[in-house]
Design an enzyme around this catalytic site. Structure first.
Site, mmCIF file in Angstrom:
data_model
loop_
_atom_site.group_PDB
_atom_site.id
_atom_site.type_symbol
_atom_site.label_atom_id
_atom_site.label_comp_id
_atom_site.label_asym_id
_atom_site.label_seq_id
_atom_site.Cartn_x
_atom_site.Cartn_y
_atom_site.Cartn_z
ATOM 1 N N HIS A 249 0.787 -1.236 0.000
ATOM 2 C CA HIS A 249 0.000 0.000 0.000
ATOM 3 C C HIS A 249 0.819 1.285 0.000
ATOM 4 C CE1 HIS A 249 0.964 -0.117 4.269
ATOM 5 N NE2 HIS A 249 0.670 1.168 4.312
HETATM 6 C C1 UD1 Z 1 -2.048 5.586 6.084
HETATM 7 C C2 UD1 Z 1 -0.723 6.048 6.689
HETATM 8 C C3 UD1 Z 1 0.311 4.936 6.510
HETATM 9 C C4 UD1 Z 1 -0.184 3.602 7.046
HETATM 10 C C5 UD1 Z 1 -1.508 3.280 6.348
HETATM 11 C C6 UD1 Z 1 -2.098 1.964 6.806
HETATM 12 C C7 UD1 Z 1 -0.236 8.453 6.510
HETATM 13 C C8 UD1 Z 1 0.618 9.453 5.808
HETATM 14 N N1 UD1 Z 1 -0.203 7.202 5.991
HETATM 15 O O1 UD1 Z 1 -1.844 5.450 4.671
HETATM 16 O O2 UD1 Z 1 1.485 5.296 7.228
HETATM 17 O O3 UD1 Z 1 0.764 2.597 6.770
HETATM 18 O O4 UD1 Z 1 -2.414 4.353 6.662
HETATM 19 O O5 UD1 Z 1 -3.252 1.667 6.115
HETATM 20 O O6 UD1 Z 1 -0.871 8.783 7.471
HETATM 21 N N2 UD1 Z 1 -9.280 4.908 2.195
HETATM 22 C C9 UD1 Z 1 -10.459 4.228 2.221
HETATM 23 N N3 UD1 Z 1 -10.988 3.916 3.457
HETATM 24 C C10 UD1 Z 1 -10.375 4.237 4.610
HETATM 25 C C11 UD1 Z 1 -9.158 4.935 4.564
HETATM 26 C C12 UD1 Z 1 -8.607 5.247 3.352
HETATM 27 O O7 UD1 Z 1 -11.051 3.934 1.200
HETATM 28 O O8 UD1 Z 1 -10.904 3.904 5.702
HETATM 29 C C13 UD1 Z 1 -8.684 5.237 0.885
HETATM 30 C C14 UD1 Z 1 -9.007 6.658 0.452
HETATM 31 O O9 UD1 Z 1 -9.207 6.679 -0.900
HETATM 32 C C15 UD1 Z 1 -7.740 7.437 0.752
HETATM 33 C C16 UD1 Z 1 -6.672 6.360 0.579
HETATM 34 O O10 UD1 Z 1 -7.284 5.134 0.980
HETATM 35 O O11 UD1 Z 1 -7.553 8.535 -0.057
HETATM 36 C C17 UD1 Z 1 -5.452 6.599 1.408
HETATM 37 O O12 UD1 Z 1 -5.796 6.830 2.786
HETATM 38 P P1 UD1 Z 1 -4.846 7.734 3.711
HETATM 39 O O13 UD1 Z 1 -5.375 7.802 5.083
HETATM 40 O O14 UD1 Z 1 -4.574 9.026 3.002
HETATM 41 O O15 UD1 Z 1 -3.459 6.971 3.696
HETATM 42 P P2 UD1 Z 1 -3.077 5.413 3.681
HETATM 43 O O16 UD1 Z 1 -2.530 5.086 2.337
HETATM 44 O O17 UD1 Z 1 -4.158 4.528 4.216
#
Ligand code: UD1
Length: 362
Positions: free
Chosen positions: A204
């Site tokens: 991821h």
């Molecule tokens: C975040 C953390 C990362 C951690 C990861 C675990 C930061 C910078 N990154 O990354 O360190 O390893 O979490 O998962 O804080 N989304 C969903 N549902 C959710 C959450 C996210 O669909 O419940 C999708 C959304 O499209 C979002 C994307 O995932 O834009 C990324 O989510 P985000 O919280 O920005 O970062 P992660 O890649 O999950």
């Protein structure tokens, strides 16, 4: 004494759970605020249910966004929460955007900050988590670490030794505590694979999954691996979206030894990887969990902030180049993997040590 503990994203929940348990029977009020950075059932609520974490007193419901939007929104909503709840300490864990955002807010309000899992460094400033670690550590008042390497990193950055305490790893506390429950899940059978005869994949990191070329290349490597060992691939929402938008879905679907699934709950995932032959990942926490369980881990990243898992654990840091991944894979399959185990203070009692530190101050 009131501690306001912040959680935001999936890897935070298992780090806070053992502290909530340890502080429960103490005189300290341990209040949890969820920023809402992760919000899906599978990415958030299922962890609260399975790990028996008390319901957060507040959910700031910030959701997704660019880094600036998400960080700013967390800060905007966390400030009034601090003013209202008047904590003596704000406690943050790990390295996600919620960690950096809330520590900034607290410190500017004059509230001392405790960072659990301080001092880890990948030395790669293109990684958002590395920025979050640096920012959080430089403003924290109490820095609790998981290993000697983290202590050395902090001292080298000029953090006074009296602020630093090596306490062990709260994520391993949760792992040790949850192992008997996970063992009832029978996960290999659910995917039609035999214990010890399959691999587990997670991917991821933006550096791996936001680039069409790198993601396509990694899928090519998985294609080669699955021809020798069946794989179960638990796909993060970011990765799922990118596979579809880069036109790679057909390629993944054509791999007949790959079982795909949505992100799993904590217990399901634990039972899945503890029974596996090896794990292929770009996660941070999984490098630690597999090292403790003595399951070989191939980390498809160019660097790691968790060097202790390479040195003393079961971790191979291969980068994303196919030949290096396949070389490590070959070593493990031939039974020449690293033995792992024995990382100092990873004994399931880190949260108790943290509790003792706060009780001594109260
Ligand atoms: C975040 C953390 C990362 C951690 C990861 C675990 C930061 C910078 N990154 O990354 O360190 O390893 O979490 O998962 O804080 N989304 C969903 N549902 C959710 C959450 C996210 O669909 O419940 C999708 C959304 O499209 C979002 C994307 O995932 O834009 C990324 O989510 P985000 O919280 O920005 O970062 P992660 O890649 O999950």
């Amino acid at each position: 004494m009131r501690i306001l503990a912040v959680v935001g994203a999936r890897p935070n929940f298992m780090k806070v759970a053992p502290m909530a348990r340890a502080f429960k029977s103490s005189a300290v009020d341990f209040t949890i605020v969820h920023t809402g950075q992760h919000y899906d059932q599978a990415m958030s609520q299922s962890f609260f249910d399975e790990l028996d974490i008390p319901r957060p007193n507040l959910n700031l419901e910030v959701g997704s966004g660019t880094h600036a939007q998400q960080t700013a929104e967390i800060m905007r909503r966390f400030e009034p929460a601090c003013l209202d709840l008047k904590p003596d300490w704000v406690l943050v864990v790990g390295d996600v955007n919620s960690t950096a955002a809330c520590s900034l807010v607290a410190t500017k309000l004059g509230i001392p900050v405790c960072h659990v899992e301080a001092g880890l460094r990948s030395r790669d400033r293109a990684m958002p988590e590395e920025i979050n670690r640096l920012v959080t550590d430089v403003i924290s008042d109490l820095l609790l670490t998981t290993c000697h390497e983290a202590d050395h990193n902090l001292l080298a950055e000029g953090i006074p030794a009296e602020k630093i305490h090596m306490v062990g790893n709260t994520m391993i506390d949760t792992l040790a505590h949850m192992l008997p429950k996970a063992a009832q899940r029978q996960m290999p059978g659910r995917f039609g694979v035999e214990p010890g005869a399959y691999g587990v994949v997670t991917l991821h990191r933006p550096s791996n999954v936001d680039s069409p070329e790198i993601l396509a290349d990694l899928l090519g490597t998985l294609e080669a691996v699955q021809s020798e060992l069946p794989l179960v691939f638990a796909i993060h929402p970011r990765t799922r979206k990118n596979i579809a938008s880069f036109g790679l879905q057909g390629r993944l679907d054509a791999m007949n030894q790959v079982r795909l699934c949505d992100p799993l709950s904590y217990l399901d995932f634990l039972d899945l990887y503890r029974n596996s032959r090896l794990v292929l990942t770009d996660s941070g926490g999984i490098q630690e969990e597999t090292s403790w369980l003595k399951i070989p881990c191939i980390t498809m990243r160019e660097n790691t902030e968790r060097g202790v898992t390479v040195e003393l654990g079961t971790n191979y840091l291969t980068g994303v180049a196919r030949e290096r991944i396949l070389k490590a894979f070959g070593e493990v399959m031939e039974g020449r993997g690293k033995p792992g185990g024995g990382i100092p203070l990873w004994d399931g009692r880190a949260a108790e040590r943290i509790c003792d530190i706060f009780l001594a101050m109260s």
